[in-house]
Design a protein around this motif. Structure first.
Motif, PDB file in Angstrom:
ATOM      1  N   VAL A 168       0.833  -1.211   0.000  1.00 37.58           N
ATOM      2  CA  VAL A 168       0.000   0.000   0.000  1.00 37.58           C
ATOM      3  C   VAL A 168       0.866   1.258   0.000  1.00 37.58           C
ATOM      4  CG1 VAL A 168      -1.686   1.319   1.339  1.00 37.58           C
ATOM      5  CG2 VAL A 168      -1.934  -1.155   1.102  1.00 37.58           C
ATOM      6  N   LEU A 171       2.561   1.828  -3.460  1.00 35.32           N
ATOM      7  CA  LEU A 171       1.668   1.987  -4.605  1.00 35.32           C
ATOM      8  C   LEU A 171       0.706   3.166  -4.472  1.00 35.32           C
ATOM      9  CD1 LEU A 171       0.699  -1.710  -5.498  1.00 35.32           C
ATOM     10  CD2 LEU A 171       2.454  -0.266  -6.539  1.00 35.32           C
ATOM     11  N   TRP A 172       0.226   3.464  -3.265  1.00 37.43           N
ATOM     12  CA  TRP A 172      -0.879   4.417  -3.154  1.00 37.43           C
ATOM     13  C   TRP A 172      -0.675   5.570  -2.161  1.00 37.43           C
ATOM     14  CZ3 TRP A 172      -2.559  -0.973  -3.058  1.00 37.43           C
ATOM     15  CH2 TRP A 172      -3.048  -1.397  -4.300  1.00 37.43           C
ATOM     16  N   THR A 174       0.458   8.886  -0.471  1.00 33.21           N
ATOM     17  CA  THR A 174       1.060  10.188  -0.775  1.00 33.21           C
ATOM     18  C   THR A 174       0.786  11.104   0.424  1.00 33.21           C
ATOM     19  OG1 THR A 174      -0.956  11.092  -1.777  1.00 33.21           O
ATOM     20  CG2 THR A 174       0.554   9.872  -3.234  1.00 33.21           C
ATOM     21  N   GLN A 177      -2.792  11.340   0.852  1.00 33.85           N
ATOM     22  CA  GLN A 177      -3.555  10.083   0.845  1.00 33.85           C
ATOM     23  C   GLN A 177      -3.060   9.156   1.963  1.00 33.85           C
ATOM     24  OE1 GLN A 177      -6.151   9.005  -0.916  1.00 33.85           O
ATOM     25  NE2 GLN A 177      -6.363  10.912  -2.064  1.00 33.85           N
ATOM     26  N   ILE A 180      -5.912   5.768   3.132  1.00 36.42           N
ATOM     27  CA  ILE A 180      -5.834   4.404   2.596  1.00 36.42           C
ATOM     28  C   ILE A 180      -4.919   3.530   3.449  1.00 36.42           C
ATOM     29  CG2 ILE A 180      -3.894   4.896   1.031  1.00 36.42           C
ATOM     30  CD1 ILE A 180      -5.273   3.048  -1.000  1.00 36.42           C
TER      31      ILE A 180
END
Length: 498
Positions: A168, A171-172, A174, A177, A180
């Motif tokens: 996680v 890949l996702w 930031t 973010q 998540i």
């Protein structure tokens, strides 16, 4: 063989934990966003360790053994099932209350955050609190597997947990973010529990386990008293880095810096602690239960000797090579050269606590194997008070370095209090056959090594040369410690009785 498999599993778990931190450093650097991510990841396991995990293991495993031998296997199974559901209900209610008091709870974890930051962090912490009851009941399944001498699967639990988070993060995640990541913690916790539930089904016989389920007859008053005493003592120890990190939150990126430095100490500490808790503690519990104090004391002495043999040379070597190690591991992406220097400075302070942290794990497990919980509780209370006072005083003069130094001093006070009490109250010495003169030699060796390390760091700037110096100095210290142990620990010369 089980010790080797557990050590391997914990090594993989700790290495993936380090990779998880490296991922956060690369993606988020030393920023508020990373402080937030670290809080999100750590909340469920902090609560579990403080309120359930460690205490549950040290009380449940000896009680399981006692009931299997003195009562019946069915009685032990009833204890397991009733404990599982009782923990699930209690921690579920507690998680709900913490969500309701989210602002207060977040302020406690990060006292240096602004009101806007606390509000943002509180929303994310409310999500990860879903994982708290899941992590709590996982502590029950871990204790069951350890009690049946199947510690490998629990040891791989952190590996499963970290692998999900690593995917996680890279890949996702930031700076905008982080939510998540909170949901990933929940999913990873559920996956860890599922693997252990499957294993428990195959290693335990739960026939008759649900008899008298709603009466909770297995959870008697004496057991609950022992649990809450152990809970408070272990919870206070787990609180040490949490308190220090809360003080560090007063500085921009302070939580990140503190976490990076601590993680490099946690890697070897986690390996030693896992082997002691998962492999050695159940055996100590059985040995002391039979009244064989001589064998138990010999095992304690041998483990303490190994801890000193590893931690003193390793600590000195890491002290010399702190900046090259941090640079090699962290300096990429958003992690700057200034961040490397600041983290290395904290690591050099933090590494001084390593022998005390290792030996504290051992001494507390000896107390619990002897069914003594009140002494560690009292010592932990005093040590926590010292940590708070030292942090308040030293941060005024040394900033975040003073907070880390306070953590080191409190760790040593905690261990020394445990060691003295163990010798006076239970007549068990941490190391048998060694007198004050040789203890002094070990202390002198440690401080000499640190002094020489400081001179090397001030003179040598090339990272490759620092690595070479660290290996050479660490090797010399290893030989010196081994010489002291061989000459003055006759029981240590024989085969290690693990």
């Amino acid at each position: 063989m089980s010790a080797i498999l557990v050590a391997l599993a914990m090594l993989l778990g700790r290495m993936t934990g380090l990779l998880r931190i490296l991922g956060l450093a690369t993606v988020l650097g030393v920023t508020y966003a990373n402080d937030l991510a670290i809080l999100v990841i750590s909340v469920p396991d902090i609560l579990n360790a403080m309120l359930v995990g460690g205490a549950l293991g040290v009380v449940l495993i000896p009680e399981m053994h006692r009931r299997n031998e003195e009562v019946s296997e069915q009685s032990a199974s009833q204890l397991i099932v009733q404990t599982f559901f009782a923990i699930a209900v209690v921690t579920g209610v507690l998680a709900f209350l913490l969500v309701m008091g989210g602002t207060w709870f977040t302020q406690l974890l990060a006292s240096g955050f602004t009101p806007a930051q606390i509000n943002e962090a509180g929303k994310l912490i409310s999500i990860v609190l879903i994982a708290f009851p899941v992590s709590a009941v996982t502590a029950v399944t871990s204790a069951v597997l350890q009690g049946h001498h199947k510690p490998v699967i629990p040891a791989y639990g952190n590996l499963f947990f970290n692998l999900v988070l690593i995917v996680v993060i890279f890949l996702w995640v930031t700076p905008g973010q982080i939510e998540i990541l909170a949901w990933a913690v929940v999913v990873a916790s559920l996956f860890r529990l599922l693997t252990q539930l499957i294993c428990c089904y195959f290693v335990s016989d739960f026939k008759g386990a649900f008899k008298s389920f709603f009466r909770l007859s297995s959870l008697n008053r004496q057991l609950m008293v022992k649990y809450f005493q152990a809970l408070t003592a272990i919870g206070l120890v787990v609180t040490f880095p949490v308190v220090s990190r809360s003080f560090a939150s007063m500085y921009e990126g302070g939580i990140s810096l503190f976490e990076y430095a601590q993680k490099l100490v946690e890697l070897p500490r986690g390996l030693i602690g896992a082997v002691i808790s998962m492999v050695i503690f159940p055996r100590l519990s059985r040995i002391f239960a039979t009244g064989d104090l001589t064998t138990g004391a010999r095992m304690v002495s041998q483990i303490a000797g190994l801890i000193l043999l590893i931690s003193i040379p390793a600590g000195i070597a890491i002290y010399v090579s702190a900046e090259p190690v941090v640079s090699l591991l962290f300096q990429r992406g958003q992690f700057s050269a200034l961040d490397v220097a600041n983290t290395a400075k904290l690591l050099q302070i933090s590494i001084l606590s390593m022998p005390a942290l290792f030996l504290s794990i051992l001494t507390m497990n000896v107390f619990y194997a002897r069914h003594e919980t009140i002494i560690p509780f009292k010592i932990s209370c005093v040590s926590l008070a010292c940590l708070i006072l030292l942090s308040l005083g030293l941060r005024e003069f040394l900033g975040i370095s003073g907070i880390m130094l306070a953590f080191v001093l409190a760790s040593w006070l905690h261990f020394l209090g445990l060691a003295v009490s163990l010798h006076v109250k239970l007549k068990v010495s941490i190391i048998q056959g060694i007198d004050l003169k040789h203890y002094s030699a070990l202390v002198f060796l440690t401080f000499s090594g640190i002094s020489i390390s400081t001179m090397i760091v001030n003179i040598v700037s090339d990272h490759v040369h620092l690595f070479i110096c660290s290996v050479g100095l660490g090797g010399l210290c290893f030989g010196a410690v081994l010489l002291i142990l061989k000459n003055h620990l006759p029981r240590f010369n024989g085969k290690l009785s693990l």
